[in-house]
Design an enzyme around this catalytic site. Structure first.
Site, PDB file in Angstrom:
ATOM      1  N   HIS A 367       5.191-136.891  96.037  1.00  0.00           N
ATOM      2  CA  HIS A 367       6.350-135.440  96.589  1.00  0.00           C
ATOM      3  C   HIS A 367       6.343-134.607  95.818  1.00  0.00           C
ATOM      4  O   HIS A 367       6.172-132.717  96.540  1.00  0.00           O
ATOM      5  CB  HIS A 367       7.701-135.847  94.572  1.00  0.00           C
ATOM      6  CG  HIS A 367       7.153-136.777  95.038  1.00  0.00           C
ATOM      7  ND1 HIS A 367       7.401-137.708  93.495  1.00  0.00           N
ATOM      8  CD2 HIS A 367       8.249-137.571  96.078  1.00  0.00           C
ATOM      9  CE1 HIS A 367       7.575-138.734  93.967  1.00  0.00           C
ATOM     10  NE2 HIS A 367       8.068-139.266  94.605  1.00  0.00           N
ATOM     11  N   CYS A 680       3.972-133.682 117.540  1.00  0.00           N
ATOM     12  CA  CYS A 680       4.328-133.700 116.240  1.00  0.00           C
ATOM     13  C   CYS A 680       4.104-133.500 115.071  1.00  0.00           C
ATOM     14  O   CYS A 680       3.699-133.557 114.008  1.00  0.00           O
ATOM     15  CB  CYS A 680       5.424-134.316 116.675  1.00  0.00           C
ATOM     16  SG  CYS A 680       5.894-135.772 115.866  1.00  0.00           S
TER      17      CYS A 680
HETATM   18  C1  PEP Z   1       2.078-138.831 112.256  1.00  0.00           C
HETATM   19  O1  PEP Z   1       2.022-139.821 112.544  1.00  0.00           O
HETATM   20  O2  PEP Z   1       1.365-138.130 112.674  1.00  0.00           O
HETATM   21  C2  PEP Z   1       3.859-137.605 111.865  1.00  0.00           C
HETATM   22  C3  PEP Z   1       3.868-136.785 112.671  1.00  0.00           C
HETATM   23  O3  PEP Z   1       4.314-138.866 111.153  1.00  0.00           O
HETATM   24  P1  PEP Z   1       4.260-138.120 110.099  1.00  0.00           P
HETATM   25  O4  PEP Z   1       2.664-137.615 109.093  1.00  0.00           O
HETATM   26  O5  PEP Z   1       5.500-138.566 109.413  1.00  0.00           O
HETATM   27  O6  PEP Z   1       3.671-140.101 109.852  1.00  0.00           O
END
Ligand code: PEP
Ligand code: MG
Length: 753
Positions: A367, A680
């Site tokens: 967190h 992303c």
């Molecule tokens: C990823 O896996 O690149 C992603 C954007 O999701 P997270 O980092 O939340 O797993």
């Protein structure tokens, strides 16, 4: 006859000690007085105080009963003798015949030959032993449990009064290591990027020595009892609060409940209060002992239990403080120091004064780390022994670029870090100037820069960074920073706030991505051998559709007729996507049947994180309205390297042919089918990686807010066509990482990377 216990009327004894320490005269005289008072009240023939020097040696500082000529002469090496043993163990040693003990070290100058019975307790402050308090008697006997308890209470009060420097000035005890003073550098892990310099503020400060002793024992007992009752009620409620939505194991809460009802723990607290401590001091007293004892345990199970106990103690202190909040006044340049921070703790501090955060434990998915990143507060975690190495007010540096903490740094280190902080500040100011400039490459390609978010506090960054929308809203963060499962209403409210804040800018909501490294304290799932490959993300959502449907319903409600974008995490097969998508259709139909407003436009997408999809894009893409590549997970699965394991997380390079070819394949398939695609993962926010993505043809990048400025600067200086040619040539020829080559290429193209 064996001397009989001791200290009834302990309260008055504690007061006498306090007065003796507070009185005038040199520290030595006051300590001499203290040992005399203790010996007298414990009916002991000897009472001695040993304090730890910076060298680690234990020095006899005051004695009643031993030869005074030994004071400041008798010194034990670290670990030597019974005193060393007590320091090592962090707990009392109660011996009927001390010379028989294998660790006994005979010191003729002390004249201790006639004394057999020995009781020594550590002077504990926090989890750190700063010295040892010893009583001895001639007769062979074992001291009673009450006597041990009494001496521990005395030791605690003594340690606190001496070490806090409020009663005996630290100068009087030159050379004694009451608190660490040397500069120290600890290596940890980077949780939130940045640099900070400031003064240490302890999240769990020791009880002030002026608040150790109670004025009214009965009132104090009542305070303790009601806080304990409130604590137990709270835990019961948390247990009941498990709605059976997930396979919740009760294990953790059951352990809490077990501790909270533990007779030994309750009794130790009650005894401490009965003997004149305030309830807060009693908690500290018992906590110190546990820390010192369990902190050394190698057994991970025991260390885990210590963790639970610490948490329980914090909760109890919160109940004692009445309002349940820990918020305090901060200096202007506070660096918060904590073992770990619970949900929402960090948000209780004035973030404008909080420069940095250092954690002894935690993980980058904890967190505190999530919130620190959202607030752009540099944070380093996993700093072994941190709390015992730093005192309130110490100057400290958070170097989250290298993942280190400097405690009481030397002036040259401080100047160097201040210079680096200034450079960062200037760069930030430059990025801020670009906020309203659209991100076009020099050859006219529009690159859409979006940001990743997950909490309310992120929303401010939308305006600050000039991001064109939210490309990834991690809905699980709301769950991760809550004490309990957020209900549908709370989910709807958050999603609506996000859409309100975004206005016309698009927001892509990712459904719950739990499991793997994202665990909820109130939803402890079954332990898995390989959590990253386990029951997580959309797999959990499909097996427990109630949870997923509640969330989808909340999203539809929040949209109230506005456009809505929903994306599913860690889809590994087309079937999974089809089923997940059908849940959205069901919820839309449900809303329509009830005459509720449905989204004006609905886009449903998949995250490409599992490599399996790369070979099934021809089937997947036609089912989706868009896709987004989660490079954090895709990297971990392509290279079979756990992203959360520091040993392997940085072992493989994103900028190497396997990863770049995978990205190229995804981009091409999307271009051919006209499927909108974005990236992303965190790397979309790093200029060199973002440059490579642009070269591969990606035009939508979603990143942490701090990445938007640097990436925009890169885009503005980039010629996409030249980049494309350069990168594709490199991809053909190279065997290993092409990072250096890409960097050279970027420089040749005069890029700001
Ligand atoms: C990823 O896996 O690149 C992603 C954007 O999701 P997270 O980092 O939340 O797993
Ligand atoms: Mg992911």
């Amino acid at each position: 006859m064996a001397p009989q216990v001791a200290i009834r009327g302990q309260r008055s004894l504690l007061r006498q000690i306090r007065e003796a320490l507070a009185g005038g005269g040199p520290a030595q005289q006051r300590l001499d007085m203290v040992v005399r008072i203790i010996a007298l009240s414990m009916v002991a023939e000897v009472c001695s105080i040993y304090l730890r020097r910076a060298s680690g040696e234990m020095e006899l500082f005051a004695t009643e009963g031993l030869d005074v000529k030994a004071v400041h002469v008798t010194r034990m090496k670290p670990g030597e003798g019974l005193v060393g043993e007590i320091m090592r163990l962090g707990r009392p040693l109660n011996l009927a015949d001390a010379p028989e003990h294998p660790a006994f070290s005979y010191r003729p100058e002390t004249g201790e030959d006639p004394y057999h019975a020995f009781l020594g307790v550590p002077l504990l402050r926090g989890g750190r032993a700063i010295g040892v308090l010893v009583v001895q008697n001639r007769t062979e006997r074992t001291y009673s449990e009450d006597e041990v308890e009494d001496l521990q209470i005395i030791a605690m009060v003594l340690a606190e009064m001496v070490a806090s420097g409020e009663l005996v000035s630290i100068g009087d005890l030159e050379g004694v290591e009451l608190a660490p003073r040397r500069p120290e550098r600890i290596k940890g892990s980077k949780f939130a990027d940045g640099l900070a310099y400031g003064v240490a503020v302890l999240h769990e400060p020791p009880v002030a020595s002026s608040q150790l002793l109670s004025e009214d024992v009965v009132a104090e007992q009542q305070r303790l009892v009601s806080a304990l009752t409130a604590l137990k009620d709270q835990i019961d409620q948390m247990l009941e609060g498990q709605h059976g939505l997930v396979d919740a194991s009760y294990e953790v809460l059951e352990t809490y409940r077990m501790f909270a009802h533990d007779r030994g723990w309750n009794r130790s607290l009650e005894d401490a209060v009965k003997n004149g401590l305030t309830a807060e001091a009693a908690v500290e007293r018992v906590r110190s002992e546990h820390r010192a004892r369990l902190g050394q345990a190698r057994d991970p199970y025991l260390r885990e239990r210590l963790h639970d106990l610490e948490d329980l103690n914090d909760r109890l202190l919160r109940h004692l403080s009445g309002d349940g909040s820990m918020a305090r006044d901060l200096p202007d340049n506070a660096i918060l120091i904590a073992r770990n921070l619970g949900p929402a703790d960090l948000l209780e501090y004035d973030r404008h004064k909080l420069r940095g955060l250092l954690l002894e434990e935690g993980s980058s998915a904890s967190h505190a780390a999530i919130v620190a990143r959202a607030l752009d507060i540099p944070c380093v975690g996993r700093l072994a022994g941190l709390r015992d190495k730093v005192s309130e007010g110490d100057p400290v540096i958070v170097d989250a670029e290298t993942g280190e903490a400097y405690l009481r740094p030397r002036p040259d280190v401080t100047s160097a870090i201040k210079a680096r902080i200034e450079v960062r500040r200037q760069r930030k100011a430059e990025f801020a100037k670009l906020r309203d400039t659209p991100a076009f490459t020099r050859d006219g390609v529009k690159i859409t820069l979006l940001m990743n978010a997950g909490l309310d506090v992120d929303l401010e960054s939308l305006a600050d960074t000039g991001a064109e929308g939210i490309g990834l809203f991690r809905t699980e963060f709301q769950f991760m920073v809550s004490e309990e499962m957020p209900r549908a209403g709370a989910q709807t409210a958050l999603y609506a706030r996000v859409m309100d804040a975004a206005g016309d800018r698009p927001v892509t909501f990712r459904t719950l991505d739990l499991g793997g490294d994202k665990v909820l304290p109130y939803m402890e799932a079954e332990r898995e051998e390989n959590p990253a490959l386990g029951w997580r993300a959309v797999r959990m959502g499909l097996d427990r559709p109630a949870l997923l449907r509640i969330q989808i319903r909340a999203l539809i409600n929040a949209a109230r007729g506005r456009p809505l974008r929903i994306m599913f995490p860690l889809v590994a097969s087309c079937d999974e996507f089809r089923t997940a998508r059908s849940l959205v259709d069901t919820e839309i139909a449900w809303a329509q049947r009830r005459g509720k407003p449905t989204p004006s436009r609905l886009d449903v997408g998949a995250m490409i994180e599992a490599p399996s999809l790369i070979w099934h894009l021809d089937a997947l893409l036609p089912m989706t309205d868009f896709v987004s590549v989660g490079t954090n997970d895709l990297m971990q699965y392509i290279f079979a390297a756990d992203r959360g394991n520091p040993r392997v997380a940085d072992r493989y390079d994103f900028l190497s042919p396997p990863m770049l070819r995978a990205m190229e394949a995804i981009q091409r398939a999307c271009a051919e089918t006209g499927t909108p695609v974005s990236v992303c993962g965190e790397m979309a926010g790093r200029p060199l990686e973002a440059f490579t993505l642009v070269a591969l043809g990606f035009e939508r990048l979603s990143m942490p807010p701090t990445g938007v400025g640097p990436v925009k600067q890169m885009v503005l200086s980039c010629d996409r066509e030249a980049a494309r040619r350069g990168v594709s040539a490199l991809l053909k020829s190279s065997a290993g990482s092409v990072r250096n080559e890409i960097e050279t290429l970027a420089r040749k193209l005069y890029l700001a990377v």
